[in-house]
Design an enzyme around this catalytic site. Structure first.
Site, PDB file in Angstrom:
ATOM      1  N   ASP A  13      11.867   0.093 -19.499  1.00  0.00           N
ATOM      2  CA  ASP A  13      11.562   0.871 -18.296  1.00  0.00           C
ATOM      3  C   ASP A  13      12.838   1.198 -17.522  1.00  0.00           C
ATOM      4  OD1 ASP A  13       9.309   1.794 -16.364  1.00  0.00           O
ATOM      5  OD2 ASP A  13      10.633   0.614 -15.082  1.00  0.00           O
ATOM      6  N   TYR A  53       0.845  -1.203   0.000  1.00  0.00           N
ATOM      7  CA  TYR A  53       0.000   0.000   0.000  1.00  0.00           C
ATOM      8  C   TYR A  53       0.877   1.249   0.000  1.00  0.00           C
ATOM      9  CZ  TYR A  53      -4.263   2.707   0.781  1.00  0.00           C
ATOM     10  OH  TYR A  53      -5.325   3.578   0.647  1.00  0.00           O
ATOM     11  N   GLY A  54       1.783   1.293  -0.992  1.00  0.00           N
ATOM     12  CA  GLY A  54       2.615   2.473  -1.161  1.00  0.00           C
ATOM     13  C   GLY A  54       2.045   3.355  -2.254  1.00  0.00           C
ATOM     14  N   SER A 106       1.801   1.327   6.764  1.00  0.00           N
ATOM     15  CA  SER A 106       0.980   1.116   5.575  1.00  0.00           C
ATOM     16  C   SER A 106      -0.283   0.327   5.909  1.00  0.00           C
ATOM     17  CB  SER A 106       1.784   0.383   4.495  1.00  0.00           C
ATOM     18  OG  SER A 106       2.833   1.197   4.024  1.00  0.00           O
ATOM     19  N   HIS A 132       5.389  -4.195 -12.849  1.00  0.00           N
ATOM     20  CA  HIS A 132       6.717  -4.069 -13.457  1.00  0.00           C
ATOM     21  C   HIS A 132       7.238  -5.487 -13.625  1.00  0.00           C
ATOM     22  CE1 HIS A 132      10.635  -2.717 -14.530  1.00  0.00           C
ATOM     23  NE2 HIS A 132      11.183  -2.727 -13.331  1.00  0.00           N
ATOM     24  N   GLY A 144       2.401   6.278  -8.965  1.00  0.00           N
ATOM     25  CA  GLY A 144       1.111   5.965  -8.370  1.00  0.00           C
ATOM     26  C   GLY A 144       0.257   7.176  -8.050  1.00  0.00           C
ATOM     27  N   SER A 157      11.113  30.691 -27.687  1.00  0.00           N
ATOM     28  CA  SER A 157      11.613  31.748 -28.567  1.00  0.00           C
ATOM     29  C   SER A 157      12.570  31.182 -29.613  1.00  0.00           C
ATOM     30  CB  SER A 157      12.345  32.815 -27.753  1.00  0.00           C
ATOM     31  OG  SER A 157      13.572  32.299 -27.255  1.00  0.00           O
ATOM     32  N   GLN A 197       2.021   3.108  -5.706  1.00  0.00           N
ATOM     33  CA  GLN A 197       1.172   2.398  -6.656  1.00  0.00           C
ATOM     34  C   GLN A 197       0.030   1.674  -5.940  1.00  0.00           C
ATOM     35  OE1 GLN A 197       1.025   2.157  -9.991  1.00  0.00           O
ATOM     36  NE2 GLN A 197       2.840   3.368 -10.482  1.00  0.00           N
ATOM     37  N   GLU A 217      16.648  28.509 -13.338  1.00  0.00           N
ATOM     38  CA  GLU A 217      16.961  28.243 -14.742  1.00  0.00           C
ATOM     39  C   GLU A 217      17.179  26.762 -15.039  1.00  0.00           C
ATOM     40  OE1 GLU A 217      16.648  30.288 -17.122  1.00  0.00           O
ATOM     41  OE2 GLU A 217      16.310  32.050 -15.877  1.00  0.00           O
TER      42      GLU A 217
END
Length: 337
Positions: free
Chosen positions: A189, A24-25, A51, A106, A132, A250, A27, A225
Site C-alpha cells: 500500500d 469519522y473522516g 467530526s 491499514h 472512503g 488511436s 473512511q 492534456e
C-alpha cells in the site's frame, strides 16, 4: 490467494455485537453508514468538535473515544495513522473489554509496532481498496469496493469470521474480499501510494504540465492534456487493464505510448522505486513520518502549501468552474466527512 464473497460469509456474525467506528473522516463516515444500513449496531467514537457534530447529525450514537471503547465489542480504528498510537494507548486500551476485537483499515501501526495490543485482544484488518468516499458511493449504488482482510491475533478463534462479516457489511463481499497479511498490505500500500498512485502520478502530471507551459503553450491546454484527460485513460485501465486502454486509443497514441513511455520511466526510475521499497520494508519511512508528526509536520505542511499554490491548481480551478457537471454527484463532500 483466497477471495471471499457475501455467500461465503456467515450471516449474523455481528448480531448482538456493538461495533465502534473510531473516527469519522473519509473512511469513518463510509464504514459507519454502510454498517448501519447493513443492520449492524454502530456507535462512533470521536473527540468533541467538527467530526463529533457530523456523526451526531448523521444519526449515530456518538461518544468520546474512551466512552466508546467501554461500550464496544468490536472497535475499528479509522483515525489518521499518525494519531492512532497515542489515542490507542490513552483512550482505547485502558477501556477495552476482555476478548474485544480490534480492527484496522491499514496495517501501518500494527506492522511497525506503533500499537502493540495485549495477547488477549483479537486483532484484524479490513482494508477497502479505495478512498472512503468511494466506499460509500459504491455501496449506495448497490455495488462495493474490494477489501483486503487479515488476522494478526486470534485468541478467540473467531477473528477471521468477524473480519469477513465486517468486510461484507461495508460492501466488500459484493466485489471480493481478498485474504492477505498485515505486512503485505502495509508495504504494498505504501509503495503504491508513493511511486504510482499519488507520488508518481502527481509528479508526472506536474512535470508534463510545466514542460508544456515552459515551452510557451497555453496553461489551459497543458492542464487538459496532462491532468484533465488522465481520468479518461484511468477509466479504461480500471475497466480492462493496459491492453484494454491501448485497444481504445488511436494507433498514433498507442505507438507514442509503447515507444516513448519507457524513455520517461527508465531503469533509473525503477532503481529509485526499489530504493523507496527498501525504505518502506526497513521501517525507515515509518520512522521518518512519525518524527515528522512529532515535530508538527513542517515538511508536510510546507510541501502541501507549495503544491496548493502551483499554477496547475489555479488554472484547474478556473477550468473546472466552467464544468458544472463536475459538481453533481461529487465523491468528496467535505460537509459530511
Amino acid at each position: 490467494m483466497k477471495i471471499y464473497y457475501d455467500k461465503d460469509v456467515k450471516k449474523g456474525t455481528l448480531k448482538n455485537r456493538t461495533v465502534c467506528i473510531m473516527g469519522y473522516g473519509s473512511q469513518g463516515h463510509a464504514h459507519a453508514n454502510n454498517l448501519k444500513e447493513s443492520g449492524v449496531n454502530v456507535i462512533v467514537g470521536v473527540r468533541k468538535g467538527g467530526s463529533f457534530d457530523k456523526a451526531k447529525k448523521a444519526g449515530f450514537n456518538t461518544f468520546i473515544p474512551s466512552e466508546a471503547a467501554k461500550k464496544a465489542d468490536v472497535i475499528m480504528v479509522l483515525l489518521p495513522d499518525e494519531d492512532q498510537g497515542d489515542t490507542y494507548r490513552t483512550e482505547i486500551a485502558p477501556h477495552l473489554k476482555k476478548g474485544a476485537y480490534l480492527g484496522f483499515a491499514h496495517g501501518f501501526n500494527i506492522h511497525f509496532n506503533q500499537i502493540v495490543p495485549s495477547s488477549d485482544i483479537n486483532v484484524f484488518m479490513v482494508a477497502p481498496k479505495g478512498p472512503g468516499h468511494l466506499v460509500r458511493s459504491e455501496y449506495v449504488k448497490g455495488s462495493g469496493v474490494p477489501c483486503l482482510v487479515a488476522v494478526h491475533q486470534d485468541p478467540s478463534k473467531k477473528t477471521k469470521a468477524i473480519a469477513l462479516a465486517y468486510a461484507s457489511s461495508v460492501g466488500g463481499g459484493r466485489a471480493g474480499i481478498i485474504e492477505t497479511t498485515f505486512s503485505e498490505e502495509t508495504e504494498t500500500d505504501l509503495f503504491g501510494e508513493q511511486v504510482v498512485l499519488c507520488g508518481g502520478l502527481t509528479s508526472l502530471i506536474t512535470a508534463g504540465y510545466e514542460t508544456l507551459v515552459e515551452a510557451g503553450y497555453a496553461p489551459e491546454m497543458a492542464y487538459f492534456e496532462c491532468l484533465h484527460e488522465t481520468k479518461l485513460i484511468v477509466d479504461l485501465l480500471y475497466e480492462g487493464g493496459i491492453s484494454n486502454m491501448r485497444y481504445s486509443i488511436s494507433n498514433t497514441a498507442q505507438y507514442g505510448d509503447i515507444t516513448r513511455g519507457p524513455r520517461v520511466i527508465t531503469d533509473k526510475t525503477k532503481k529509485e522505486m526499489k530504493k523507496i521499497l527498501g525504505e518502506i520494508q526497513s521501517g525507515e519511512f515509518a520512522r521518518e513520518w512519525m518524527l515528522e508528526c512529532k515535530a508538527n509536520k513542517p515538511v508536510f505542511n510546507a510541501l502541501t502549501k507549495q503544491g496548493e499554490h502551483h499554477s496547475i491548481e489555479k488554472v484547474g480551478g478556473k477550468l473546472r468552474a466552467m464544468m458544472p457537471w463536475l459538481k453533481k454527484g461529487k465523491l468528496v463532500d467535505k460537509s459530511k466527512a
